[in-house]
Design a protein around this motif. Structure first.
Motif, PDB file in Angstrom:
ATOM      1  N   GLU A  45     125.917 104.553  45.501  1.00  0.00           N
ATOM      2  CA  GLU A  45     124.730 105.045  46.195  1.00  0.00           C
ATOM      3  C   GLU A  45     124.784 104.832  47.701  1.00  0.00           C
ATOM      4  O   GLU A  45     124.069 105.495  48.445  1.00  0.00           O
ATOM      5  CB  GLU A  45     123.481 104.329  45.649  1.00  0.00           C
ATOM      6  CG  GLU A  45     123.094 104.798  44.274  1.00  0.00           C
ATOM      7  CD  GLU A  45     121.740 104.241  43.870  1.00  0.00           C
ATOM      8  OE1 GLU A  45     120.909 103.988  44.750  1.00  0.00           O
ATOM      9  OE2 GLU A  45     121.541 104.054  42.662  1.00  0.00           O
ATOM     10  N   HIS A  47     129.306 109.180  52.847  1.00  0.00           N
ATOM     11  CA  HIS A  47     130.208 110.337  52.972  1.00  0.00           C
ATOM     12  C   HIS A  47     130.650 110.573  54.409  1.00  0.00           C
ATOM     13  O   HIS A  47     130.694 111.703  54.871  1.00  0.00           O
ATOM     14  CB  HIS A  47     129.523 111.617  52.448  1.00  0.00           C
ATOM     15  CG  HIS A  47     129.111 111.527  51.019  1.00  0.00           C
ATOM     16  ND1 HIS A  47     128.222 112.383  50.440  1.00  0.00           N
ATOM     17  CD2 HIS A  47     129.485 110.682  50.038  1.00  0.00           C
ATOM     18  CE1 HIS A  47     128.045 112.062  49.165  1.00  0.00           C
ATOM     19  NE2 HIS A  47     128.808 111.039  48.901  1.00  0.00           N
ATOM     20  N   CYS A  48     130.966 109.483  55.113  1.00  0.00           N
ATOM     21  CA  CYS A  48     131.309 109.622  56.533  1.00  0.00           C
ATOM     22  C   CYS A  48     132.802 109.844  56.734  1.00  0.00           C
ATOM     23  O   CYS A  48     133.241 110.225  57.811  1.00  0.00           O
ATOM     24  CB  CYS A  48     130.852 108.399  57.305  1.00  0.00           C
ATOM     25  SG  CYS A  48     131.670 106.878  56.782  1.00  0.00           S
ATOM     26  N   GLY A  49     133.607 109.549  55.727  1.00  0.00           N
ATOM     27  CA  GLY A  49     135.043 109.777  55.859  1.00  0.00           C
ATOM     28  C   GLY A  49     135.754 108.793  56.775  1.00  0.00           C
ATOM     29  O   GLY A  49     136.911 109.007  57.138  1.00  0.00           O
ATOM     30  N   LYS A  82     135.038 111.145  44.758  1.00  0.00           N
ATOM     31  CA  LYS A  82     134.359 112.414  44.518  1.00  0.00           C
ATOM     32  C   LYS A  82     134.962 113.133  43.316  1.00  0.00           C
ATOM     33  O   LYS A  82     134.254 113.688  42.490  1.00  0.00           O
ATOM     34  CB  LYS A  82     134.458 113.299  45.765  1.00  0.00           C
ATOM     35  CG  LYS A  82     133.633 114.585  45.639  1.00  0.00           C
ATOM     36  CD  LYS A  82     133.865 115.489  46.839  1.00  0.00           C
ATOM     37  CE  LYS A  82     133.290 116.854  46.598  1.00  0.00           C
ATOM     38  NZ  LYS A  82     131.865 116.934  46.956  1.00  0.00           N
ATOM     39  N   ARG A 132     130.751 117.070  60.115  1.00  0.00           N
ATOM     40  CA  ARG A 132     130.815 117.410  58.687  1.00  0.00           C
ATOM     41  C   ARG A 132     131.412 118.799  58.470  1.00  0.00           C
ATOM     42  O   ARG A 132     132.057 119.051  57.456  1.00  0.00           O
ATOM     43  CB  ARG A 132     129.418 117.367  58.062  1.00  0.00           C
ATOM     44  CG  ARG A 132     128.891 115.964  57.947  1.00  0.00           C
ATOM     45  CD  ARG A 132     127.796 115.802  56.926  1.00  0.00           C
ATOM     46  NE  ARG A 132     127.394 114.399  56.891  1.00  0.00           N
ATOM     47  CZ  ARG A 132     128.027 113.476  56.188  1.00  0.00           C
ATOM     48  NH1 ARG A 132     129.046 113.803  55.419  1.00  0.00           N
ATOM     49  NH2 ARG A 132     127.642 112.215  56.240  1.00  0.00           N
ATOM     50  N   VAL A 136     135.755 115.143  55.873  1.00  0.00           N
ATOM     51  CA  VAL A 136     134.306 114.900  55.803  1.00  0.00           C
ATOM     52  C   VAL A 136     133.617 116.087  55.138  1.00  0.00           C
ATOM     53  O   VAL A 136     132.693 115.923  54.350  1.00  0.00           O
ATOM     54  CB  VAL A 136     133.721 114.633  57.213  1.00  0.00           C
ATOM     55  CG1 VAL A 136     132.300 114.101  57.095  1.00  0.00           C
ATOM     56  CG2 VAL A 136     134.580 113.637  57.976  1.00  0.00           C
ATOM     57  N   LEU A 150     133.804 115.763  51.482  1.00  0.00           N
ATOM     58  CA  LEU A 150     132.911 114.745  50.915  1.00  0.00           C
ATOM     59  C   LEU A 150     131.450 115.161  50.953  1.00  0.00           C
ATOM     60  O   LEU A 150     130.616 114.618  50.238  1.00  0.00           O
ATOM     61  CB  LEU A 150     133.048 113.435  51.703  1.00  0.00           C
ATOM     62  CG  LEU A 150     134.407 112.751  51.690  1.00  0.00           C
ATOM     63  CD1 LEU A 150     134.395 111.551  52.625  1.00  0.00           C
ATOM     64  CD2 LEU A 150     134.753 112.313  50.283  1.00  0.00           C
ATOM     65  N   THR A 151     131.158 116.127  51.840  1.00  0.00           N
ATOM     66  CA  THR A 151     129.766 116.463  52.106  1.00  0.00           C
ATOM     67  C   THR A 151     129.148 117.294  51.001  1.00  0.00           C
ATOM     68  O   THR A 151     129.767 118.224  50.501  1.00  0.00           O
ATOM     69  CB  THR A 151     129.675 117.232  53.432  1.00  0.00           C
ATOM     70  OG1 THR A 151     130.191 116.391  54.464  1.00  0.00           O
ATOM     71  CG2 THR A 151     128.244 117.612  53.764  1.00  0.00           C
ATOM     72  N   ASP A 157     123.649 115.786  52.146  1.00  0.00           N
ATOM     73  CA  ASP A 157     124.001 115.136  53.415  1.00  0.00           C
ATOM     74  C   ASP A 157     123.421 115.892  54.608  1.00  0.00           C
ATOM     75  O   ASP A 157     122.987 115.284  55.585  1.00  0.00           O
ATOM     76  CB  ASP A 157     125.518 115.022  53.553  1.00  0.00           C
ATOM     77  CG  ASP A 157     126.105 114.075  52.524  1.00  0.00           C
ATOM     78  OD1 ASP A 157     125.729 112.893  52.548  1.00  0.00           O
ATOM     79  OD2 ASP A 157     126.914 114.529  51.699  1.00  0.00           O
ATOM     80  N   ARG A 215     120.637 108.123  50.202  1.00  0.00           N
ATOM     81  CA  ARG A 215     121.748 107.405  50.811  1.00  0.00           C
ATOM     82  C   ARG A 215     121.321 106.612  52.040  1.00  0.00           C
ATOM     83  O   ARG A 215     122.054 105.763  52.507  1.00  0.00           O
ATOM     84  CB  ARG A 215     122.857 108.372  51.174  1.00  0.00           C
ATOM     85  CG  ARG A 215     123.898 108.461  50.083  1.00  0.00           C
ATOM     86  CD  ARG A 215     125.103 109.224  50.563  1.00  0.00           C
ATOM     87  NE  ARG A 215     124.836 110.647  50.620  1.00  0.00           N
ATOM     88  CZ  ARG A 215     124.711 111.426  49.543  1.00  0.00           C
ATOM     89  NH1 ARG A 215     124.837 110.907  48.358  1.00  0.00           N
ATOM     90  NH2 ARG A 215     124.474 112.701  49.667  1.00  0.00           N
TER      91      ARG A 215
END
Ligand code: HEM
Ligand code: SF4
Ligand code: SF4
Lengths: 447, 220
Positions: free
Chosen positions: A50, A54-56, A81, B133, B139, B142-143, B147, B193
Motif C-alpha cells: 500500500e 510508484h515513483c520508480g 506489478k 510519469r 515510471v 508502474l503508473t 496515481d 497511497r
C-alpha cells in the motif's frame, strides 16, 4: 557486446514450471493464494503493497533493469506489478498463464539481493515480496526444475547435492590423505567433541570443489585452530529451500546443522566462503526456528580469516602479487557487514588492491544469487545478459590493472565465471581462501 | 444555495474531514499494529529505535542517501514539494486567521506573496511528477490511473485557492471548490497511497533496524 533476442530472456521453457502448471486450474490457484494470503500475508506485506508510491526510484538499483536497457519489466517495482500487485488486486483470481510468468519473474529475474531496498525511500523490501511470490509458487507446485531438484535433495539427504553419508566421510579422508603429502601431520578431525570450531561447508564443496576443504584444512592447521567437522548430516550449511519458498524445510535443515554443532559441544560455527548459506544460518533459519539470533556464535569465513590475521595466527610468506579486485557478495556484505574485514585480509595478503565501483553495500549482485544460478542451464544466458553492468564494472577495474577477482562466495564465483566468459573479460576468479592458501607459511617440513 | 454550501463546507465538513483524516490515520496505524502483533510479531523483536532513527535521519535529509545524490533534480523537487505542500496550508494567513476566529489560537503566518510562490511551486511539482510519469518508461509502466488522480487531487486545492485569492473569474465558486477539494484530499490521506505519510517512519525504520542491528550494514 554479443547480441541476443528477447526469447533468450522471457518465456524460457522449464519442466518444473510447465509440468507444474499443467496440473493447475484457476480455481486451485485462487484457493491456494487466498489461504496463503490469509495465513502468512501480514502487516509487512500489506504496508509494503500500500505504501509504494510508484515513483520508480528503485529502478536504477537493479542490475537486471540496468542491463536490459532499462526495460521497465525488470525494475524492482515492475516485478511487483507483474506479480503480487495483480494477485492482490484480483484476490488470487489469476490465470495459469499469469502464474507461469509470475514464477519466472520471482525465480529468475530477482536475486533477492536487497539492493533496491537501499534505493527505495521507504525501504520497501522487494526481496521479501518476491519471496512471497516464490512461496505461492512452491505451494502451487511450480518451481524451476533444477532448483527444485536441489530442494528434493535437501529433504531426502539433508544436503544439497545428494551426497551420501559415506561419500561425505570418504571425501574428507581423501582430502586429508592428499594434504598429508604436503603436510604430514595435518588432520581433518571428524567428530571431535568440545572443539573450538565447528567447520561447515555447502553441499557442492565435497561434490565439485573438494580442494577447498583441503585448503581450509591447511589454513586451520597453519593457524593451529582446534576444529572439527561432523560425520553426520548437518555438515552442509547450504539451503536452496530458502529460495524455493519451502520454509518448513529451511527450519528442518538449520535445526540439523545447529544440532550437529551443539552435539559436538563446539564453541562456534565457522562457515566456508558462501553467501547464501550465511544468509540461511545467520538471518533466516534461526528465525524460523524461533531464535532472534543464531543460538551459538557464528562466523563466516571472512570474519574468521580476519580474526586469524588480526591475532597473528597466520604468517604471510609471500604476498599475492597479481593486482586484485574484490566483489562484495550481497549476503555477507549487505547482509552481514563483513566488507571491511575482507579488505583487511586482502591488505595482509595482496600487494595491489583495486576497488570495484560501486562497492561495499552498494556493490551490484553477481546475478547468480537468490537461487537464480540454481535454476540451472535454461537461464544461464538470461542471467549473464541480465548483468551487463557487472561486466562493465569489472572491465573498469581491469582497465586499472586488476587481473584477479576475489569473490568470497560460491554463488558469486559461479555467476562471475559465466560473466567473465560471456563478456570475454579474461580475468581470474578466486576465493579469499585460495589467496590465503597460496600466501601463508603452511608449516611444511623443510626438505 | 451557494451560501448554504459555503456554510456546510466551512462548518460541519471541516469537522468531518478532520475527523476522517485523524480518526482514519489512527485507525490505519492501530489496525496495522494489531495485524503485525498477530501475524508478524517478529517485527517487534527486530525493530530498534536507534537504528530506525539512524536510517530515518539519513532519509529525511536532502542528499542523505546515495540514490538522492544520483538523482539531484528529483531530490530537490521532491523535498521542496513536500515542504511547500505542508507549509502553505499551515502558515497561510487566511487559514491562521480562520483558526484564530474559531478557537482563538494562532501562530506565525507567511506573507501572502510568499504563499503565492509556494502554491505555484506545489502546482509546478505536481506537473513535474505527472510529466515524469509520462516520460520515464519505468515510471509510466508502474503508473496506474489512480496515481494521476492523486496528483490531481493534490493540485486541486492549490489551484482553486490561488484562483479564489486572486479573485479571477467565478472566484466565489472556486472558493467552494477550494474548500471541498482540500477536505477531500485530507480524507484521502489515510486510505490511499498518500498513507505513505503514516507508514514511512515504520517501513524505513524497520529496514534501518534490519540493516543496522542484524546485518551490520548501512541502508542509505
Ligand atoms: C509528512 C510526511 C511525508 C513523508 C515523509 C513523505 C515522503 C515521501 C517520499 C519519500 C516520497 C517518494 C518519492 C519522492 O521523494 O518524491 C513521496 C512521494 C510523494 N508524496 Fe509524500 N510524504 C509525506 C507526506 C505527503 C503528503 C501529505 C502528500 C499529499 C497530500 C504527499 C504526496 C506525495 C506524492 C504525490 C508523491 C509522489 C510523487 C510522484 O508522483 O512521483 N506526501 N513522499
Ligand atoms: S535483483 Fe536485487 S535489486 Fe533487483 S529487484 Fe531483486 S532484490 Fe531488487
Ligand atoms: S522506490 Fe519504493 S516506493 Fe518507489 S516505486 Fe520503488 S518500491 Fe515503490
Amino acid at each position: 557486446m554479443t547480441k541476443h533476442s528477447v526469447t533468450d530472456v522471457i518465456g524460457i521453457p522449464d519442466e518444473g514450471i510447465d509440468k507444474g502448471a499443467e496440473k493447475l486450474t484457476p480455481e486451485k490457484i485462487t484457493r491456494v493464494i487466498r489461504k496463503l494470503l490469509d495465513e502468512e500475508g501480514g502487516a509487512r506485506l500489506k504496508v509494503y503493497m500500500e505504501t509504494c508510491v510508484h515513483c520508480g526510484l528503485c529502478s536504477e538499483a537493479c542490475h537486471f533493469y540496468l542491463s536490459n536497457d532499462n526495460d521497465p519489466k525488470f525494475a524492482p517495482a515492475g516485478k511487483v506489478k507483474q506479480t503480487l500487485e495483480h494477485i492482490i488486486k484480483k484476490k488470487g483470481k489469476v490465470s495459469v498463464a499469469f502464474m507461469k510468468r509470475a514464477c519466472e519473474v520471482a525465480f529468475t529475474e530477482c536475486n533477492l539481493c536487497r539492493r533496491c531496498s537501499m534505493y527505495c525511500p521507504f525501504g520497501i523490501d522487494i526481496a521479501y515480496l518476491m519471496l512471497f511470490v516464490r512461496r505461492i509458487c512452491h505451494r502451487l507446485g511450480m518451481v524451476p526444475q533444477y532448483i527444485q531438484d536441489t530442494a528434493h535433495s535437501h529433504s531426502a539427504t539433508m544436503n544439497q547435492m545428494w551426497v551420501k553419508e559415506d561419500e561425505w566421510i570418504d571425501t574428507l579422508q581423501w582430502q586429508e590423505d592428499e594434504a598429508r603429502d604436503e603436510i604430514p601431520d595435518l588432520r581433518i578431525p571428524l567428530e571431535k567433541p568440545g572443539a573450538d570450531v565447528f567447520y561447515s561447508v555447502i553441499g557442492p564443496e565435497p561434490k565439485f570443489r573438494a580442494q577447498l576443504i583441503y585448503q581450509a584444512a591447511v589454513i586451520m592447521h597453519a593457524a593451529g585452530v582446534d576444529w572439527t567437522m561432523p560425520a553426520t548430516p548437518g555438515w552442509d550449511n547450504s539451503d536452496m529451500c530458502m529460495y524455493t519458498g519451502d520454509q518448513e524445510m529451511v527450519a528442518r535443515l538449520k535445526k540439523v546443522h545447529f544440532e550437529a554443532a551443539m552435539r559436538l559441544k563446539t564453541k562456534r560455527i565457522v562457515m566456508g566462503e558462501c553467501g547464501h548459506a550465511f544468509r540461511s544460518v545467520y538471518d533466516v533459519g534461526n528465525r524460523l526456528l524461533g531464535w532472534k539470533m543464531p543460538p551459538l556464535r557464528l562466523m563466516h569465513a571472512l570474519e574468521f580469516y580476519y580474526e586469524l590475521f588480526r591475532d597473528k595466527k597466520l604468517t604471510v610468506k609471500q604476498k599475492y602479487e597479481v593486482p586484485v579486485t574484490l566483489h562484495d557478495p550481497c549476503n555477507v556484505v549487505r547482509g552481514g557487514g563483513l566488507h571491511e574485514m575482507a579488505r583487511h585480509v586482502i591488505g595482509e595478503t595482496c600487494t595491489e588492491f583495486i576497488e570495484l565501483h560501486p562497492n561495499r553495500e552498494h556493490n551490484y549482485c553477481c546475478s547468480a544469487g537468490g537461487g537464480v544460478i540454481n535454476c540451472g542451464p535454461p537461464y544461464a544466458k538470461k542471467r549473464v545478459i541480465g548483468n551487463r553492468v557487472k561486466a562493465e564494472q569489472l572491465a573498469a577495474a581491469k582497465a586499472k590493472g586488476a587481473k584477479t577477482i576475489i569473490a568470497p562466495c560460491h554463488n558469486c564465483h559461479g555467476g562471475l565465471e559465466d560473466i567473465v566468459k560471456y563478456y570475454e573479460l579474461d580475468m581470474e576468479i578466486k576465493f579469499l581462501g585460495d589467496i590465503i592458501y597460496e600466501c601463508i607459511d603452511k608449516g611444511q617440513p623443510e626438505d | 444555495m451557494t451560501h448554504e454550501i459555503y456554510a456546510f463546507l466551512r462548518g460541519p465538513m471541516v469537522w468531518i474531514s478532520l475527523t476522517v483524516f485523524l480518526g482514519g490515520s489512527v485507525y490505519r496505524l492501530a489496525s496495522m499494529w494489531r495485524l503485525a502483533k498477530k501475524k508478524d510479531a517478529v517485527i517487534f523483536h527486530y525493530i530498534s529505535v536507534f537504528y530506525s532513527l539512524r536510517s530515518l535521519l539519513h532519509w529525511v535529509s536532502p542528499f542523505g542517501s546515495l540514490n538522492m545524490r544520483k538523482n539531484p533534480a528529483m531530490t530537490v523537487i521532491a523535498f521542496i514539494f513536500h515542504v511547500c505542500l505542508i507549509a502553505t496550508p499551515v502558515f497561510l494567513s487566511a487559514h491562521v486567521i480562520l483558526v484564530k476566529e474559531s478557537w482563538d489560537i494562532s501562530w506565525w503566518w507567511m506573507p501572502d506573496h510568499m504563499a503565492d510562490l509556494l502554491t505555484v511551486i506545489v502546482i509546478g511539482c505536481c506537473l513535474f511528477f505527472a510529466g515524469r510519469r509520462i516520460k520515464r518508461p519505468d515510471v509510466r509502466y508502474l503508473t496506474s490511473v489512480s496515481d494521476y488522480l492523486i496528483l490531481a487531487a493534490i493540485a486541486a486545492p492549490f489551484i482553486t485557492g490561488l484562483w479564489a485569492y486572486h479573485q479571477w473569474p467565478a472566484f466565489s465558486a472556486m472558493m467552494l471548490l477550494h474548500m471541498a477539494s482540500a477536505e477531500i484530499l485530507l480524507m484521502m490521506i489515510p486510505f490511499t497511497r498518500l498513507n505513505h505519510m503514516l507508514f514511512f517512519p515504520f517501513t524505513r525504520g524497520y529496514m534501518g533496524s534490519e540493516f543496522g542491528a542484524v546485518k551490520n550494514a548501512k541502508d542509505w
